[in-house]
Scaffold this motif. Structure first.
Motif, PDB file in Angstrom:
ATOM      1  N   VAL A 105      -9.006   0.262 -12.413  1.00  0.00           N
ATOM      2  CA  VAL A 105      -8.455   0.899 -11.225  1.00  0.00           C
ATOM      3  C   VAL A 105      -6.974   0.533 -11.141  1.00  0.00           C
ATOM      4  CG1 VAL A 105      -8.544   0.998  -8.697  1.00  0.00           C
ATOM      5  CG2 VAL A 105     -10.662   0.835 -10.012  1.00  0.00           C
ATOM      6  N   TYR A 106      -6.152   1.548 -10.908  1.00  0.00           N
ATOM      7  CA  TYR A 106      -4.713   1.338 -10.792  1.00  0.00           C
ATOM      8  C   TYR A 106      -4.345   1.310  -9.312  1.00  0.00           C
ATOM      9  CZ  TYR A 106      -4.833   2.247 -15.715  1.00  0.00           C
ATOM     10  OH  TYR A 106      -5.131   2.171 -17.046  1.00  0.00           O
ATOM     11  N   ILE A 107      -3.613   0.282  -8.922  1.00  0.00           N
ATOM     12  CA  ILE A 107      -3.216   0.106  -7.527  1.00  0.00           C
ATOM     13  C   ILE A 107      -1.796   0.626  -7.374  1.00  0.00           C
ATOM     14  CG2 ILE A 107      -2.813  -1.569  -5.694  1.00  0.00           C
ATOM     15  CD1 ILE A 107      -4.942  -3.336  -7.153  1.00  0.00           C
ATOM     16  N   ILE A 108      -1.616   1.536  -6.422  1.00  0.00           N
ATOM     17  CA  ILE A 108      -0.331   2.190  -6.220  1.00  0.00           C
ATOM     18  C   ILE A 108       0.196   1.834  -4.843  1.00  0.00           C
ATOM     19  CG2 ILE A 108       0.839   4.432  -6.129  1.00  0.00           C
ATOM     20  CD1 ILE A 108      -2.019   5.244  -7.625  1.00  0.00           C
ATOM     21  N   GLN A 109       1.395   1.310  -4.814  1.00  0.00           N
ATOM     22  CA  GLN A 109       2.072   0.995  -3.548  1.00  0.00           C
ATOM     23  C   GLN A 109       2.897   2.214  -3.168  1.00  0.00           C
ATOM     24  OE1 GLN A 109       1.718  -2.084  -2.048  1.00  0.00           O
ATOM     25  NE2 GLN A 109       2.800  -1.291  -0.279  1.00  0.00           N
ATOM     26  N   VAL A 110       2.629   2.784  -1.989  1.00  0.00           N
ATOM     27  CA  VAL A 110       3.341   3.976  -1.520  1.00  0.00           C
ATOM     28  C   VAL A 110       4.220   3.578  -0.346  1.00  0.00           C
ATOM     29  CG1 VAL A 110       3.081   6.333  -0.661  1.00  0.00           C
ATOM     30  CG2 VAL A 110       1.349   5.389  -2.200  1.00  0.00           C
ATOM     31  N   SER A 111       5.464   4.056  -0.358  1.00  0.00           N
ATOM     32  CA  SER A 111       6.396   3.798   0.753  1.00  0.00           C
ATOM     33  C   SER A 111       7.028   5.105   1.189  1.00  0.00           C
ATOM     34  CB  SER A 111       7.510   2.850   0.309  1.00  0.00           C
ATOM     35  OG  SER A 111       6.975   1.627  -0.100  1.00  0.00           O
ATOM     36  N   VAL A 112       6.932   5.385   2.473  1.00  0.00           N
ATOM     37  CA  VAL A 112       7.592   6.556   3.049  1.00  0.00           C
ATOM     38  C   VAL A 112       8.229   6.096   4.353  1.00  0.00           C
ATOM     39  CG1 VAL A 112       7.308   8.877   3.979  1.00  0.00           C
ATOM     40  CG2 VAL A 112       5.907   8.156   2.046  1.00  0.00           C
ATOM     41  N   GLY A 113       9.559   6.096   4.385  1.00  0.00           N
ATOM     42  CA  GLY A 113      10.244   5.614   5.576  1.00  0.00           C
ATOM     43  C   GLY A 113       9.844   4.171   5.853  1.00  0.00           C
ATOM     44  N   ASN A 114       9.373   3.920   7.065  1.00  0.00           N
ATOM     45  CA  ASN A 114       8.945   2.572   7.437  1.00  0.00           C
ATOM     46  C   ASN A 114       7.477   2.311   7.127  1.00  0.00           C
ATOM     47  OD1 ASN A 114      11.497   1.961   8.443  1.00  0.00           O
ATOM     48  ND2 ASN A 114      11.010   2.750  10.467  1.00  0.00           N
ATOM     49  N   HIS A 115       6.794   3.304   6.621  1.00  0.00           N
ATOM     50  CA  HIS A 115       5.358   3.176   6.324  1.00  0.00           C
ATOM     51  C   HIS A 115       5.152   2.721   4.886  1.00  0.00           C
ATOM     52  CE1 HIS A 115       4.386   5.245  10.059  1.00  0.00           C
ATOM     53  NE2 HIS A 115       5.281   6.161   9.732  1.00  0.00           N
ATOM     54  N   GLN A 116       4.222   1.787   4.690  1.00  0.00           N
ATOM     55  CA  GLN A 116       3.825   1.338   3.350  1.00  0.00           C
ATOM     56  C   GLN A 116       2.319   1.200   3.332  1.00  0.00           C
ATOM     57  OE1 GLN A 116       5.643  -2.277   2.062  1.00  0.00           O
ATOM     58  NE2 GLN A 116       7.455  -1.235   1.309  1.00  0.00           N
ATOM     59  N   TRP A 117       1.716   1.628   2.219  1.00  0.00           N
ATOM     60  CA  TRP A 117       0.279   1.470   2.063  1.00  0.00           C
ATOM     61  C   TRP A 117      -0.072   1.451   0.584  1.00  0.00           C
ATOM     62  CZ3 TRP A 117       2.729   5.855   3.702  1.00  0.00           C
ATOM     63  CH2 TRP A 117       2.528   7.022   2.978  1.00  0.00           C
ATOM     64  N   THR A 118      -1.314   1.129   0.318  1.00  0.00           N
ATOM     65  CA  THR A 118      -1.794   1.028  -1.057  1.00  0.00           C
ATOM     66  C   THR A 118      -2.931   2.018  -1.269  1.00  0.00           C
ATOM     67  OG1 THR A 118      -1.252  -1.321  -1.078  1.00  0.00           O
ATOM     68  CG2 THR A 118      -2.801  -0.561  -2.746  1.00  0.00           C
TER      69      THR A 118
END
Length: 96
Positions: free
Chosen positions: A6-19
């Motif tokens: 499983v590949y873990i992807i860190q996503v950032s949009v503006g002030n939002h971050q999630w995996t």
């Protein structure tokens, strides 16, 4: 039985971050949809490799390649990501 990678992807949009977490097959499914719907270059996705697919070095290399793949897609769609890509990255859960 081989373990699933499983590949873990860190996503950032503006002030939002999630995996988000996806298997290679999820990337492949996403890519197939983008190739047919958005005419993305079908060679953009790193190839599936069978031999030694769970070796640490191959997993790390593929992680980097998949990261570049996603960054390339987001550059191609700077204003609005296609619905399948937005769903893949879980935009609908975090960005309003």
């Amino acid at each position: 039985i081989s373990s699933l990678q499983v590949y873990i992807i860190q996503v950032s949009v503006g002030n939002h971050q999630w995996t988000v977490k996806h298997r290679y097959s999820d990337f492949h499914d996403l890519h197939e949809k983008l190739v047919s719907e958005k005419k993305i270059d079908k060679n953009l996705l790193p190839p599936k490799k069978i031999i030694g697919k769970n070796s640490k070095s191959l997993v790390e290399k593929r992680q980097k390649e998949l990261e570049v793949y996603l960054q390339t897609l987001l550059i191609k769609f700077p204003v609005t990501a296609p619905k399948v890509l937005s769903h893949f990255l879980h935009f609908h859960l975090y960005v309003s």
